[in-house]
Design a protein around this motif. Structure first.
Motif, PDB file in Angstrom:
ATOM      1  N   ARG A  23       0.800  -1.234   0.000  1.00  0.00           N
ATOM      2  CA  ARG A  23       0.000   0.000   0.000  1.00  0.00           C
ATOM      3  C   ARG A  23       0.830   1.280   0.000  1.00  0.00           C
ATOM      4  O   ARG A  23       0.313   2.337  -0.311  1.00  0.00           O
ATOM      5  N   ASN A  24       2.118   1.215   0.359  1.00  0.00           N
ATOM      6  CA  ASN A  24       2.919   2.447   0.326  1.00  0.00           C
ATOM      7  C   ASN A  24       3.953   2.447  -0.792  1.00  0.00           C
ATOM      8  O   ASN A  24       4.781   3.346  -0.875  1.00  0.00           O
ATOM      9  N   ASP A  25       3.899   1.459  -1.680  1.00  0.00           N
ATOM     10  CA  ASP A  25       4.921   1.330  -2.719  1.00  0.00           C
ATOM     11  C   ASP A  25       5.077   2.590  -3.570  1.00  0.00           C
ATOM     12  O   ASP A  25       6.190   3.045  -3.801  1.00  0.00           O
ATOM     13  N   GLY A 120      20.588 -13.546  20.052  1.00  0.00           N
ATOM     14  CA  GLY A 120      21.541 -12.445  19.979  1.00  0.00           C
ATOM     15  C   GLY A 120      21.175 -11.403  18.940  1.00  0.00           C
ATOM     16  O   GLY A 120      22.066 -10.779  18.343  1.00  0.00           O
ATOM     17  N   ALA A 121      19.868 -11.201  18.718  1.00  0.00           N
ATOM     18  CA  ALA A 121      19.433 -10.177  17.762  1.00  0.00           C
ATOM     19  C   ALA A 121      19.993  -8.816  18.166  1.00  0.00           C
ATOM     20  O   ALA A 121      20.194  -8.541  19.352  1.00  0.00           O
ATOM     21  N   ASP A 122      20.251  -7.977  17.178  1.00  0.00           N
ATOM     22  CA  ASP A 122      20.786  -6.644  17.433  1.00  0.00           C
ATOM     23  C   ASP A 122      19.698  -5.644  17.792  1.00  0.00           C
ATOM     24  O   ASP A 122      19.973  -4.610  18.406  1.00  0.00           O
ATOM     25  N   ALA A 123      18.478  -5.928  17.371  1.00  0.00           N
ATOM     26  CA  ALA A 123      17.330  -5.072  17.665  1.00  0.00           C
ATOM     27  C   ALA A 123      16.076  -5.921  17.572  1.00  0.00           C
ATOM     28  O   ALA A 123      16.066  -6.961  16.919  1.00  0.00           O
ATOM     29  N   ALA A 124      15.016  -5.466  18.236  1.00  0.00           N
ATOM     30  CA  ALA A 124      13.721  -6.125  18.164  1.00  0.00           C
ATOM     31  C   ALA A 124      12.679  -5.098  17.756  1.00  0.00           C
ATOM     32  O   ALA A 124      12.660  -3.981  18.293  1.00  0.00           O
ATOM     33  N   MET A 125      11.833  -5.462  16.796  1.00  0.00           N
ATOM     34  CA  MET A 125      10.739  -4.600  16.383  1.00  0.00           C
ATOM     35  C   MET A 125       9.480  -5.188  17.006  1.00  0.00           C
ATOM     36  O   MET A 125       9.018  -6.257  16.622  1.00  0.00           O
ATOM     37  N   LEU A 126       8.931  -4.486  18.013  1.00  0.00           N
ATOM     38  CA  LEU A 126       7.819  -4.978  18.823  1.00  0.00           C
ATOM     39  C   LEU A 126       6.512  -4.371  18.343  1.00  0.00           C
ATOM     40  O   LEU A 126       6.370  -3.144  18.288  1.00  0.00           O
ATOM     41  N   SER A 127       5.537  -5.250  18.041  1.00  0.00           N
ATOM     42  CA  SER A 127       4.260  -4.778  17.520  1.00  0.00           C
ATOM     43  C   SER A 127       3.115  -5.730  17.882  1.00  0.00           C
ATOM     44  O   SER A 127       3.375  -6.856  18.289  1.00  0.00           O
ATOM     45  N   PRO A 128       1.862  -5.266  17.666  1.00  0.00           N
ATOM     46  CA  PRO A 128       1.444  -3.913  17.302  1.00  0.00           C
ATOM     47  C   PRO A 128       1.212  -3.077  18.559  1.00  0.00           C
ATOM     48  O   PRO A 128       0.504  -3.486  19.470  1.00  0.00           O
ATOM     49  N   VAL A 129       1.807  -1.919  18.609  1.00  0.00           N
ATOM     50  CA  VAL A 129       1.645  -1.054  19.775  1.00  0.00           C
ATOM     51  C   VAL A 129       0.234  -0.476  19.798  1.00  0.00           C
ATOM     52  O   VAL A 129      -0.438  -0.497  20.830  1.00  0.00           O
ATOM     53  N   PHE A 130      -0.211   0.063  18.667  1.00  0.00           N
ATOM     54  CA  PHE A 130      -1.543   0.645  18.542  1.00  0.00           C
ATOM     55  C   PHE A 130      -2.290  -0.071  17.421  1.00  0.00           C
ATOM     56  O   PHE A 130      -1.706  -0.877  16.702  1.00  0.00           O
ATOM     57  N   GLU A 131      -3.570   0.238  17.256  1.00  0.00           N
ATOM     58  CA  GLU A 131      -4.335  -0.325  16.144  1.00  0.00           C
ATOM     59  C   GLU A 131      -3.641   0.030  14.838  1.00  0.00           C
ATOM     60  O   GLU A 131      -3.096   1.118  14.688  1.00  0.00           O
ATOM     61  N   THR A 132      -3.680  -0.921  13.912  1.00  0.00           N
ATOM     62  CA  THR A 132      -2.984  -0.735  12.650  1.00  0.00           C
ATOM     63  C   THR A 132      -3.765  -1.351  11.502  1.00  0.00           C
ATOM     64  O   THR A 132      -4.442  -2.368  11.692  1.00  0.00           O
ATOM     65  N   ARG A 133      -3.656  -0.736  10.330  1.00  0.00           N
ATOM     66  CA  ARG A 133      -4.315  -1.289   9.149  1.00  0.00           C
ATOM     67  C   ARG A 133      -3.667  -2.580   8.694  1.00  0.00           C
ATOM     68  O   ARG A 133      -4.297  -3.395   8.027  1.00  0.00           O
ATOM     69  N   THR A 134      -2.409  -2.791   9.037  1.00  0.00           N
ATOM     70  CA  THR A 134      -1.711  -4.003   8.611  1.00  0.00           C
ATOM     71  C   THR A 134      -2.345  -5.249   9.234  1.00  0.00           C
ATOM     72  O   THR A 134      -2.476  -6.276   8.585  1.00  0.00           O
ATOM     73  N   HIS A 135      -2.709  -5.149  10.503  1.00  0.00           N
ATOM     74  CA  HIS A 135      -3.328  -6.275  11.222  1.00  0.00           C
ATOM     75  C   HIS A 135      -4.578  -5.755  11.926  1.00  0.00           C
ATOM     76  O   HIS A 135      -4.575  -5.555  13.139  1.00  0.00           O
ATOM     77  N   PRO A 136      -5.671  -5.531  11.159  1.00  0.00           N
ATOM     78  CA  PRO A 136      -6.858  -4.889  11.721  1.00  0.00           C
ATOM     79  C   PRO A 136      -7.533  -5.667  12.848  1.00  0.00           C
ATOM     80  O   PRO A 136      -8.201  -5.079  13.686  1.00  0.00           O
ATOM     81  N   ASN A 137      -7.360  -6.974  12.908  1.00  0.00           N
ATOM     82  CA  ASN A 137      -8.016  -7.773  13.945  1.00  0.00           C
ATOM     83  C   ASN A 137      -7.116  -8.082  15.136  1.00  0.00           C
ATOM     84  O   ASN A 137      -7.541  -8.745  16.076  1.00  0.00           O
ATOM     85  N   ALA A 138      -5.876  -7.613  15.091  1.00  0.00           N
ATOM     86  CA  ALA A 138      -4.943  -7.870  16.203  1.00  0.00           C
ATOM     87  C   ALA A 138      -5.260  -6.944  17.367  1.00  0.00           C
ATOM     88  O   ALA A 138      -5.625  -5.783  17.183  1.00  0.00           O
TER      89      ALA A 138
END
Length: 188
Positions: A23-25, A120-138
């Motif tokens: 959707r953002n391509d 030993g990951a260098d970073a973690a991307m934690l989600s979903p913090v807020f409602e999001t269109r990517t995962h509308p039912n999460a």
């Protein structure tokens, strides 16, 4: 953090992370030019077949480099190295052992954070913090649960899911990622 970056020098993690999506391509060239220098770009583009996915990466990579951004590929470490990425992105069980790459684990709960810690990951991307269109039912984590889970991580955490500049301030978290929240904003 194990990632050493260009020429073996330790690199700080960027605060802003733009993720690609079907959707953002169309907006990616403008969005990449609008990011502050030294941000990060996570290329996903799961909607494309392998050949088209690689071709779009090759089109966008010069813009990523022009902006001094990190180029992170959703895929294996081998693929990230082959494609000339600075890092790889994926589930914690897929975190590899390529010291030249920034390895970002996508996590959603304490169990996955524990896996990212063990890998030993260098970073973690934690989600979903807020409602999001990517995962509308999460069910979103919300600020309280996000902070509790982030405290379990042994690496820097990047907030994802419904994030915008305003939400980052609300959350009190300066390192965050977005699809719409960065690609759809009009000006930087």
């Amino acid at each position: 953090m194990r990632y050493s970056g260009v020429m073996g020098q330790r690199q700080p993690l960027p605060d802003l992370w733009l993720l690609s999506d079907a959707r953002n391509d169309e907006l990616l060239p403008r969005a990449l030019r609008g990011l502050p220098r030294g941000s990060a770009f996570v290329y996903r583009h799961y909607h494309l077949d392998p050949r088209a996915r690689r071709a779009r990466w090759d089109e966008l990579l010069p813009l990523v480099r022009e902006g001094g951004h990190l180029a992170v590929l959703s895929g294996s470490d081998d693929e990230a190295v082959l494609w000339g990425a600075n890092g790889s992105y994926g589930p914690p069980e897929a975190v590899g052992d390529a010291p030249q790459l920034l390895r970002v684990a996508a996590v959603h709960d304490g169990h996955e954070i524990a896996h990212a810690n063990a890998a030993g990951a260098d970073a973690a991307m934690l989600s979903p913090v807020f409602e999001t269109r990517t995962h509308p039912n999460a069910v979103p984590l919300g600020p309280e649960k996000f902070h509790a889970l982030a405290a379990l991580a042994e690496m820097p955490v990047i907030a994802l899911g419904g994030m915008t500049f305003e939400r980052a301030k609300e959350l009190g978290w300066m390192r965050w990622a977005a699809i719409d929240g960065l690609a759809l904003k009009q000006d930087s």
